[in-house]
Scaffold this motif. Structure first.
Motif, PDB file in Angstrom:
ATOM      1  N   SER A 114       2.677   7.338   3.610  1.00  0.00           N
ATOM      2  CA  SER A 114       2.233   6.508   4.668  1.00  0.00           C
ATOM      3  C   SER A 114       0.924   6.173   5.240  1.00  0.00           C
ATOM      4  O   SER A 114       0.083   6.714   4.642  1.00  0.00           O
ATOM      5  N   ILE A 115       0.878   4.891   5.639  1.00  0.00           N
ATOM      6  CA  ILE A 115      -0.490   4.347   5.756  1.00  0.00           C
ATOM      7  C   ILE A 115      -0.708   4.210   7.144  1.00  0.00           C
ATOM      8  O   ILE A 115       0.217   3.857   8.026  1.00  0.00           O
ATOM      9  N   SER A 156       0.941  -1.313   0.125  1.00  0.00           N
ATOM     10  CA  SER A 156       0.130   0.127  -0.055  1.00  0.00           C
ATOM     11  C   SER A 156       0.830   1.275  -0.189  1.00  0.00           C
ATOM     12  O   SER A 156       0.643   2.195  -0.678  1.00  0.00           O
ATOM     13  N   ARG A 157       2.012   1.128   0.747  1.00  0.00           N
ATOM     14  CA  ARG A 157       2.895   2.159   0.844  1.00  0.00           C
ATOM     15  C   ARG A 157       3.480   2.615  -0.574  1.00  0.00           C
ATOM     16  O   ARG A 157       3.550   3.727  -0.962  1.00  0.00           O
ATOM     17  N   GLU A 158       3.928   1.400  -1.202  1.00  0.00           N
ATOM     18  CA  GLU A 158       4.537   1.487  -2.563  1.00  0.00           C
ATOM     19  C   GLU A 158       3.585   2.007  -3.549  1.00  0.00           C
ATOM     20  O   GLU A 158       3.850   3.078  -4.449  1.00  0.00           O
ATOM     21  N   SER A 195      -4.752   0.605   4.846  1.00  0.00           N
ATOM     22  CA  SER A 195      -4.135  -0.529   3.756  1.00  0.00           C
ATOM     23  C   SER A 195      -4.981  -1.288   2.955  1.00  0.00           C
ATOM     24  O   SER A 195      -4.913  -1.561   1.918  1.00  0.00           O
ATOM     25  N   SER A 213       0.770   4.047  -3.098  1.00  0.00           N
ATOM     26  CA  SER A 213       0.442   5.290  -2.962  1.00  0.00           C
ATOM     27  C   SER A 213       1.367   6.363  -2.696  1.00  0.00           C
ATOM     28  O   SER A 213       1.133   7.639  -3.127  1.00  0.00           O
TER      29      SER A 213
END
Length: 496
Positions: free
Chosen positions: A344-345, A337-339, A351, A341
């Motif tokens: 930071s989640i 999810s971080r990659e 996420s 978007s």
């Protein structure tokens, strides 16, 4: 190529904005809804073939499934395919696909040792940092490799702070707060994880003269842990209860719970300090003196001393799907999810909500489709929902990442002992099992070579007890027998 890179970060942030708005996921219930109607029996699939599955496997609750021909996209069989079901660990299938798409099969997680200051006469006149990079498989043996690297620099003492840190990952005290708190499959989630964030408690003669020991067991090493303590609280206490006392994790237990000699795993709620404690113990064994670990942020001026790299993501996912490791799913899903978007989640739910958008887009469904609603990446919850048609729609995509994930799945046996070998299908699938929740999804190769994708779910949420410490074996046996009978019936109906 990742979701964000392929579809544009603007679209991703639009999804994130929707997810983090005050009304995001407002339709998600706080607890699994109780079905207003009485539980119904599974309808027969094909009454004309003489097999009444309703009669043979009369487990209560709802069942739904879908079977699709991978070559043509034809739906061969379905029952309530658009009804949403709790998937349990079948949720790890979209998590694996999400990770393969956003991070790539060769992605590796890196754990680093960094420092500030200079080294003179064996003394580091500065701070030492242990920085987690999201490796879900880091264990005591891996930490020992970093300790050896530290000693190889000639460092025998740190005249500063020993700081443990993680690189902006999702942080959660536990995966599912509705699970019993002492279950090791429900640990904390962080960017710095160790031994799947669990410790081994031993009692009786196996623990030696101390009577109780808490250790960080890995394949080779098993050092004692000081950060986590276990105390007896008398016969009237809860089975296990957790608290933080003076910066340490303390488990108290009912004195009658630990009789004779034995061992069990307990989850860790503060994985960063746990990892720092074990690292310090290992360093002491190597003649390196460190102060007690503290949590803190990395100094931008710090320089890398050593690092340890994880296995490739594809290998991590293979074991995640085989052993259904919840921590791996949550850590890998959050990293994806971080990659995707570029931001930071804040939570596991946020996420998973981003993953929901990815699933809908990848399978060609409408954004915000209510039949795709995962609330975490592991499936350790009774709040997630997915319809068989939505999951099969994802699994049936013609895409290289789908082929890559198919290679990671384990074989699932559906045959009877007396079945001829040439009549057996090859089934590679992921199971999902919680109390009165059962799922099975993956791929079937028929004896004649026809390739199919499928999903089968059975739920009895009305009869589920969320805090149950075990699984209703009678109900689960019926659900498993039903899914095997259904697949065997598919072979008779659709092979060749």
């Amino acid at each position: 190529m990742g979701f964000g890179r392929r579809y544009g970060f603007g679209a991703v942030f639009a999804v994130l904005g929707m997810l983090w708005s005050p009304t995001a996921l407002s339709d998600a219930p706080l607890r699994a809804p109780i079905a207003p109607e009485r539980p119904v029996l599974v309808e027969p699939v094909d009454p004309t073939n003489g097999i009444e599955l309703r009669t043979l496997y009369p487990h209560t609750g709802r069942s739904g499934w879908q079977l699709v021909d991978l070559a043509t996209g034809e739906v061969l069989d379905a029952h309530e395919p658009d009804r949403s079901f709790a998937p349990a660990s079948v949720a790890k299938l979209p998590t694996a696909l999400f990770a393969l798409d956003t991070l790539g099969p060769e992605h590796r997680f890196v754990t680093r040792l960094s420092k500030t200051g200079r080294i003179a006469d064996g003394v580091l006149a500065g701070d030492l940092y242990l920085i987690g990079g999201g490796d879900p498989e880091l264990d005591t043996d891996g930490l020992a490799e970093l300790v050896a690297d530290l000693a190889a620099f000639g460092i025998r003492e740190v005249d500063g702070r020993f700081i443990v840190s993680e690189s902006g990952a999702v942080r959660a005290e536990e995966i599912d707060p509705d699970q019993p708190g002492d279950m090791a499959f429900n640990p904390a989630v962080s960017g710095l994880n160790l031994n799947y964030n669990r410790v081994r408690l031993r009692w009786g003669r196996s623990a030696g003269s101390a009577g109780l020991t808490v250790s960080a067991l890995a394949e080779r090493l098993d050092p004692l842990v000081e950060q986590v303590e276990v105390r007896s609280a008398g016969g009237g206490a809860p089975l296990f209860a957790h608290a933080e006392i003076e910066g340490r994790e303390v488990w108290t237990f009912n004195a009658r719970a630990l009789r004779g000699t034995g061992s069990r795993w307990l989850p860790v709620r503060g994985p960063e300090l746990y990892a720092g404690d074990v690292f310090r113990q290992l360093a002491t064994d190597q003649g390196v003196v460190l102060p007690p670990a503290i949590e803190g942020a990395l100094d931008p001026s710090a320089r890398v001393l050593a690092q340890r790299t994880s296995r490739p993501l594809s290998e991590i996912l293979r074991d995640m799907l085989r052993f259904s490791t919840n921590l791996t799913a949550e850590v890998v899903g959050a990293a994806s999810s971080r990659e995707a978007s570029g931001a930071s989640i804040g939570s596991l739910e946020q996420s998973a909500a981003l993953m929901n958008g990815w699933v809908a887009h990848s399978a060609g469904f409408s954004p915000g489709d209510p039949r795709i609603r995962f609330v975490n990446h592991s499936g350790l919850t009774d709040l997630s929902r997915v319809a068989p048609s939505r999951l099969v729609g994802l699994l049936a995509q013609r895409d290289p990442r789908i082929d890559a994930m198919r290679e990671l799945l384990s074989a699932y046996a559906v045959a009877n002992a007396d079945d001829p070998l040439d009549a057996l299908p090859e089934v590679f699938a992921k199971t999902g099992t919680m109390d009165r929740i059962r799922g099975l999804a993956g791929y079937i190769t028929m004896p004649a070579g026809r390739q199919l994708a499928f999903a089968i779910f059975s739920n009895d949420l009305a009869g589920r007890v969320a805090t149950r410490r075990g699984i209703s074996s009678g109900w689960m046996g019926q659900a498993r027998a039903f899914e095997r009978a259904l697949i065997r019936q598919w072979v008779r109906r659709f092979d060749g």
